[in-house]
Design an enzyme around this catalytic site. Structure first.
Site, PDB file in Angstrom:
ATOM      1  N   HIS A  18      31.933   0.212 -53.952  1.00 42.28           N
ATOM      2  CA  HIS A  18      31.933  -1.200 -53.563  1.00 42.28           C
ATOM      3  C   HIS A  18      32.485  -1.316 -52.147  1.00 42.28           C
ATOM      4  CE1 HIS A  18      36.258  -1.555 -54.238  1.00 42.28           C
ATOM      5  NE2 HIS A  18      36.119  -1.104 -55.481  1.00 42.28           N
ATOM      6  N   HIS A  21      35.456   0.901 -50.987  1.00 42.74           N
ATOM      7  CA  HIS A  21      35.161   2.307 -50.695  1.00 42.74           C
ATOM      8  C   HIS A  21      34.378   2.420 -49.385  1.00 42.74           C
ATOM      9  CE1 HIS A  21      34.958   2.087 -55.273  1.00 42.74           C
ATOM     10  NE2 HIS A  21      36.136   2.599 -54.975  1.00 42.74           N
ATOM     11  N   CYS A 126      50.800   5.333 -65.999  1.00 45.75           N
ATOM     12  CA  CYS A 126      49.656   4.415 -65.843  1.00 45.75           C
ATOM     13  C   CYS A 126      48.392   5.263 -65.837  1.00 45.75           C
ATOM     14  CB  CYS A 126      49.740   3.591 -64.562  1.00 45.75           C
ATOM     15  SG  CYS A 126      48.177   2.734 -64.221  1.00 45.75           S
ATOM     16  N   CYS A 144      52.185  -1.641 -64.593  1.00 42.99           N
ATOM     17  CA  CYS A 144      51.955  -0.845 -63.381  1.00 42.99           C
ATOM     18  C   CYS A 144      51.960  -1.747 -62.143  1.00 42.99           C
ATOM     19  CB  CYS A 144      50.596  -0.142 -63.522  1.00 42.99           C
ATOM     20  SG  CYS A 144      49.932   0.413 -61.948  1.00 42.99           S
ATOM     21  N   LYS A 300      43.148  -7.783 -55.105  1.00 41.19           N
ATOM     22  CA  LYS A 300      42.480  -6.597 -54.600  1.00 41.19           C
ATOM     23  C   LYS A 300      41.141  -6.479 -55.319  1.00 41.19           C
ATOM     24  CE  LYS A 300      42.658  -1.609 -54.430  1.00 41.19           C
ATOM     25  NZ  LYS A 300      42.542  -0.561 -55.402  1.00 41.19           N
ATOM     26  N   LYS A 303      37.343  -2.517 -59.753  1.00 45.72           N
ATOM     27  CA  LYS A 303      36.451  -2.549 -60.903  1.00 45.72           C
ATOM     28  C   LYS A 303      37.184  -3.113 -62.117  1.00 45.72           C
ATOM     29  CE  LYS A 303      35.315   0.889 -63.713  1.00 45.72           C
ATOM     30  NZ  LYS A 303      34.613   1.910 -64.481  1.00 45.72           N
TER      31      LYS A 303
HETATM   32  N1  MSP Z   1      40.458   9.431 -56.063  1.00 44.21           N
HETATM   33  C1  MSP Z   1      41.523   8.725 -55.465  1.00 44.21           C
HETATM   34  C2  MSP Z   1      41.791   9.228 -54.073  1.00 44.21           C
HETATM   35  C3  MSP Z   1      42.091  10.689 -53.975  1.00 44.21           C
HETATM   36  S1  MSP Z   1      42.273  11.193 -52.328  1.00 44.21           S
HETATM   37  C4  MSP Z   1      42.828  12.745 -52.405  1.00 44.21           C
HETATM   38  C5  MSP Z   1      41.190   7.224 -55.412  1.00 44.21           C
HETATM   39  N2  MSP Z   1      39.906   6.915 -55.515  1.00 44.21           N
HETATM   40  S2  MSP Z   1      39.308   5.423 -55.536  1.00 44.21           S
HETATM   41  O1  MSP Z   1      37.893   5.609 -55.655  1.00 44.21           O
HETATM   42  O2  MSP Z   1      39.939   4.658 -56.545  1.00 44.21           O
HETATM   43  O3  MSP Z   1      39.672   4.723 -54.224  1.00 44.21           O
HETATM   44  C6  MSP Z   1      39.638   5.339 -53.024  1.00 44.21           C
HETATM   45  C7  MSP Z   1      39.902   4.415 -51.900  1.00 44.21           C
HETATM   46  O4  MSP Z   1      38.985   3.319 -51.856  1.00 44.21           O
HETATM   47  C8  MSP Z   1      41.241   3.668 -51.837  1.00 44.21           C
HETATM   48  O5  MSP Z   1      42.328   4.337 -51.461  1.00 44.21           O
HETATM   49  C9  MSP Z   1      40.909   2.753 -50.718  1.00 44.21           C
HETATM   50  O6  MSP Z   1      40.884   3.517 -49.549  1.00 44.21           O
HETATM   51  C10 MSP Z   1      39.508   2.317 -51.067  1.00 44.21           C
HETATM   52  N3  MSP Z   1      39.539   1.043 -51.764  1.00 44.21           N
HETATM   53  C11 MSP Z   1      39.245   0.780 -53.082  1.00 44.21           C
HETATM   54  N4  MSP Z   1      39.362  -0.553 -53.287  1.00 44.21           N
HETATM   55  C12 MSP Z   1      39.716  -1.163 -52.135  1.00 44.21           C
HETATM   56  C13 MSP Z   1      39.798  -2.503 -51.698  1.00 44.21           C
HETATM   57  N5  MSP Z   1      39.665  -3.532 -52.490  1.00 44.21           N
HETATM   58  N6  MSP Z   1      39.997  -2.711 -50.371  1.00 44.21           N
HETATM   59  C14 MSP Z   1      40.042  -1.687 -49.462  1.00 44.21           C
HETATM   60  N7  MSP Z   1      39.956  -0.440 -49.841  1.00 44.21           N
HETATM   61  C15 MSP Z   1      40.051  -0.122 -51.175  1.00 44.21           C
HETATM   62  O7  MSP Z   1      42.098   6.434 -55.253  1.00 44.21           O
END
Ligand code: MSP
Length: 660
Positions: A18, A21, A126, A144, A300, A303
């Site tokens: 999304h 990411h 968590c 959490c 934030k 999902k």
């Molecule tokens: N798998 C772990 C990261 C491991 S790194 C060694 C993880 N994955 S994640 O898919 O949940 O999220 C990765 C990243 O997506 C977050 O740290 C952030 O950079 C980005 N984001 C996810 N949701 C977000 C928002 N709503 N806003 C901005 N970025 C966010 O965490």
């Protein structure tokens, strides 16, 4: 030349990409493109985090093996990164052999340092973070701090890492290297966290099966964060025979190693990861840069909350560059920002269609009308040159500091100055009075060269648009290099092609229709269309391919791709302001799903609770009137009006039973 190595977090494969990411990835892409543009040696890594309990559970819930789930989500990522012109040099998956080899090598160094021991582990856990929290980090209900969901008390025999030993050395590193964590507020946050002392960290799990077996500790798998963080070096060949990239980009005192991450995962990157590296005797990253969150309705985007913006509709209608621009212009790197459709549309029309698009079109039209191409005579306009020098240094300084919005502001100011220059010099009058004069040629050269240089500065942000601008100016549509930032690169006397507007203005209703994939009358859409409504930007509607009547049969394999399961309705309520939509929590056995269905005209929500219904469980999520639906309830459509009549199964069939 100092090599520049930039990484994104690796993404979990239990969620589809999304805006959140995409943001981290686009930001890293823009930073890397900038360093490449100014002639540095760069390397850019992204990838996926595929082990752990959450993936195990998500796969089981979809009746898939974890690797099959990972493969399908990875395909989505590849597809998306291509659309967004993400210029990563590598894509690491934690299920790859090269990664496992590197993780084993890192653990063996940590073991040799005497930093691992086995002990019983108890604490508040968590599941979504895959992390333990201390009492003082949780509220009274033990929720959490990131997800707001209750943590559970867990107790198991684990391998521990002596994290406590590294609080002091890490603090010393922070003191010596103020650039280690940025922005400054995040650095202070991490320093005060460490000043309170660090507890040893459990780095294995015995209850999780889906992971890398812990070397020398049968029955344990490597904790998913130790596994995941190591990707930053395993992708460079750490632990393998060919570790040239590792030596060039990581174990190189000259090199810069930058992790771009969201603030939610700062502690893992700014405390745990450097502690593992210190223990293993390896260099630390130069900088961990944490950005803020994209918020929707003050929360934030995530999902689990179901308030995510998926990019597909926006990209299909406006192009990935427009979304890249919006994300980079609207968010001050490091702070939170709100995603709103109005803001997107506003920036699209004002900044892209108007300021950028019109300046380019105006200058391109003047060139064609006056000379059929670039002017025959070059010039060094003092006015444009001094505007360029101010914009260029501001742009560089901002790019070095990931202040993307400021860099864009500098380019926009420059565009305004080019426009002002053209308006003041009135080349259309000069043409009338003097014809194809030297004066006309010089005015237009300065303007066109200004536009070209703006496009070079915009290249890290909007590569497709930049190339289009180059073509409009009679240049090849190629990626620019360091020399292209110099004045005078626009050749004289080159024919320029006819070109349409870069960003045709979007009107509001077309915007909402295209991004939601349905007309404003979505309320009347048949219930089996997974469509959205109102202002939500959602995944596009999946269209069924047209098939000729004789060819409409499908094979059993095709049918089997549709995952039908039984589900029990736990709660049901009307979606506010909707006549037809009901929001339900449905028990699918291994998980609970939020599903939205257009059945309120026929069923009062209270009468739905307890019913055993049939669900399409592997449908892509869709947002309906702002509520995310993760699946579809099957119903027969009765009569002319297509009234829904739910398909039900006997009460003794357990939720989650496969229907086939
Ligand atoms: N798998 C772990 C990261 C491991 S790194 C060694 C993880 N994955 S994640 O898919 O949940 O999220 C990765 C990243 O997506 C977050 O740290 C952030 O950079 C980005 N984001 C996810 N949701 C977000 C928002 N709503 N806003 C901005 N970025 C966010 O965490």
């Amino acid at each position: 030349m100092k090599p520049f190595y930039a990484t994104t977090p690796i993404y979990y494969v239990n969620d589809l990409p999304h805006i959140g990411h995409i943001y981290t990835t686009v930001v890293t892409d823009t930073a890397t493109r900038y360093h490449r543009l100014i002639g540095e040696k760069t390397r850019f890594l992204t990838g996926t985090d595929e082990h752990g309990q959450n993936i195990e559970k998500a796969a089981a819930a979809q009746g898939m093996t974890p690797i099959a789930l990972a493969d399908s989500v990875v395909a989505r990522y590849h597809d998306l990164w291509k659309k967004f012109e993400i210029s990563n040099d590598d894509f690491i998956r934690t299920t790859e052999k090269r990664h496992r080899t590197g993780v084993e090598a890192l653990i063996s160094r940590i073991e040799k340092a005497g930093d691992l021991y086995t002990a019983r582990h108890e604490g508040w856990y968590c599941g979504s973070c895959e992390a333990f929290y201390t009492e003082k980090e949780l509220d009274e209900e033990k929720r959490c701090p990131v997800h707001g969901t209750p943590c559970v008390w867990e107790s198991e025999e684990n391998v521990f890492f002596r994290l406590s030993k590294y609080a002091a050395p890490l603090l010393e590193h922070y003191e010596k290297h103020p650039e280690f964590v940025r922005p400054e507020a995040r650095r202070s946050e991490m320093m005060s966290f460490m000043r309170g002392g660090l507890s040893d960290l459990s780095v294995s799990r015995s209850k999780v099966k889906w992971g890398i077996p812990f070397p020398g500790r049968p029955g344990q798998v490597v904790y998913v964060w130790l596994d995941a963080l190591t990707n930053y070096v395993t992708a460079l060949g750490f632990g393998s025979e060919d570790d040239r990239l590792y030596r060039e980009f990581w174990d190189n005192p000259e090199g810069r190693r930058v992790h771009l991450i969201g603030k939610d995962i700062l502690r893992f990157h700014a405390v745990y990861w450097p502690a593992f590296l210190l223990s293993a005797g390896l260099p630390l990253p130069t900088t961990v840069w944490a950005h803020g969150w994209w918020l929707r309705d003050e929360k934030k985007m995530s999902k689990s909350i179901g308030n995510v913006v998926r990019p597909d509709g926006l990209v299909a209608e406006f192009g990935a560059d427009a979304l890249r621009y919006f994300l980079l212009r609207e968010m001050t790197f490091g702070q939170d920002a709100h995603f709103s459709d109005e803001a997107f549309l506003g920036r699209f029309n004002a900044d892209l269609a108007n300021d950028l698009g019109n300046t380019v079109s105006r200058v391109a039209a003047l060139l064609r009308q006056s000379f059929g191409g670039t002017p025959p005579e070059a010039c060094d306009s003092n006015e444009i040159l001094s505007a360029l020098s101010a914009a260029g240094s501001e742009w560089r300084a901002a790019m070095e500091n990931l202040a993307f919005n400021r860099a864009l502001e500098a380019v926009w100011r420059f565009l305004t100055q080019i426009n002002g220059y053209v308006v003041a010099r009135e080349p259309w009058k000069v043409r009338k009075e003097e014809g194809r004069s030297t004066r006309l040629s010089r005015i237009l050269y300065a303007a066109a060269e200004g536009v070209r240089l703006s496009a070079v500065m915009l290249f890290p942000f909007m590569p497709v648009t930049s190339r289009k601008i180059f073509v409009t100016l009679g240049l090849p549509g190629e990626d620019p290099g360091p020399g292209d930032l110099d004045w005078g690169r626009l050749p004289t006397g080159t024919p320029t092609p006819e070109s349409g507007p870069l960003f045709p203005r979007a009107d509001k209703s077309a915007y909402f229709e295209s991004t939601t994939g349905f007309s404003a009358k979505a309320e009347d859409a048949p219930m089996d269309k997974q469509t959205g409504s109102g202002k939500d930007v959602t995944a596009p509607v999946e269209t069924t391919q047209a098939v000729s009547p004789s060819d409409s049969r499908i094979g059993i394999e095709e049918f089997q791709r549709v995952r039908l399961v039984t589900g029990r309705v736990l709660t049901a309520e009307r979606v506010p302001k909707s006549k037809r939509l009901v929001r339900m929590e449905v028990d699918l056995g291994a998980e609970r799903r939020q599903i939205v269905a257009g059945i309120a005209a026929r069923y009062e929500p209270e009468t739905l609770v307890g019913r055993n219904v049939v669900i399409v469980a592997n449908l892509k999520p869709a947002t309906l009137m702002g509520v995310e639906s993760n699946g579809m309830v099957l119903a027969a459509t009765v009569g002319e009006a297509g009234e829904p009549s739910l398909l039900e199964v006997a009460a003794d069939v357990p939720p989650g039973s496969r229907v086939k």
